[in-house]
Design an enzyme around this catalytic site. Structure first.
Site, short mmCIF file in Angstrom:
data_model
loop_
_atom_site.label_atom_id
_atom_site.label_comp_id
_atom_site.label_asym_id
_atom_site.label_seq_id
_atom_site.Cartn_x
_atom_site.Cartn_y
_atom_site.Cartn_z
N GLY A 16 4.75 82.75 38.21
CA GLY A 16 4.86 81.67 39.19
C GLY A 16 4.75 80.31 38.55
CE1 TYR B 81 3.22 95.78 41.30
CE2 TYR B 81 4.54 97.07 39.77
CZ TYR B 81 4.17 95.86 40.29
OH TYR B 81 4.76 94.70 39.82
#
Length: 243
Positions: A16, A151
């Site tokens: 990010g 996941y």
């Protein structure tokens, strides 16, 4: 042309953070979301404000596990041209040792609450000539990983949502895509021991691990007008590891 605003969910993470820097360098004003690492994202915002004084940078805190936080996050957004989901956590654990809370948190953070948030902010994206939604998915959402079943399932659900929602909002000139990284050298992969890393490297045709910059480059391309006719796609950024 006025300012372009993007919301980066997970701006404090390594991927990010790099996406924020690359978007800012391409003229974007940013909403920088974080869950708990305020110090890191505040430092990033200060750097960006210094380097790009004509752009706007705003901090937004929200716990992606809490529906009430999603409501608050949505209400903090005004003009919006792009939203990038770069947040999340992995889980390296055999399924027999995985709790229902483990599974619930993965799906809340990666699937349920991003979908809920998009339901709240898509009307803001629809106001522009072109807008974009991008998920940072995973190679494991396509091929699956041993000891990362929960996941992998959450990432696979993300990919499926991308394909469905792309069809739903295409008429509004909103593109919806995912970038699916392979092995990116970040703290998320720190659990992989040296011997395993060597074996993985031998399987990657490019012969190197990916970087956060590789992921950011693909994300920024998908936010650009050059990608206006690309939607519902899972863009693999994996050095040929999975084709």
């Amino acid at each position: 042309m006025g300012k372009k605003f993007a919301l980066i969910v997970g701006a404090s993470g390594e991927i990010g953070n790099t996406i924020c820097r690359e978007l800012a360098d391409n003229g974007w004003s940013l909403y920088l979301h974080y869950s708990s690492n305020k110090a890191r994202v505040s430092s990033l915002m200060n750097e960006l404000e210094h380097s790009y004084p004509t752009q706007e940078f705003m901090l937004i805190q929200a716990d992606m596990r809490e529906a009430s936080s999603i409501e608050k996050l949505a209400n903090s957004i005004f003009s919006l041209h792009s939203i990038i989901f770069a947040h999340g956590h992995s889980l390296y654990k055999g399924l027999e040792d995985t709790t229902v809370e483990d599974i619930r948190h993965l799906f809340q953070v990666h699937v349920e609450h991003p979908m809920f948030l998009l339901g709240k902010v898509t009307s803001k994206l629809r106001k522009h000539l072109h807008s974009s939604i991008i998920f940072v998915g995973s190679i494991w959402g396509e091929t699956g990983a041993s000891y990362e079943a929960a996941y992998s399932a959450a990432k696979g659900a993300q990919h499926a949502f991308v394909k469905a929602y792309a069809k739903e909002v295409a008429h509004a000139r909103i593109t919806v895509n995912a970038v699916a990284p392979g092995f990116i050298d970040t703290k998320m992969n720190i659990h992989v021991e040296d011997e395993a890393r060597t074996l993985i490297l031998e399987e990657i045709p490019a012969g190197v691990f990916g970087t956060t910059q590789d992921v950011a480059n693909a994300v920024v391309f998908l936010t650009s007008e050059k990608a206006n006719y690309i939607t519902g796609q899972i863009i693999r950024v994996n050095g040929g590891w999975y084709i």
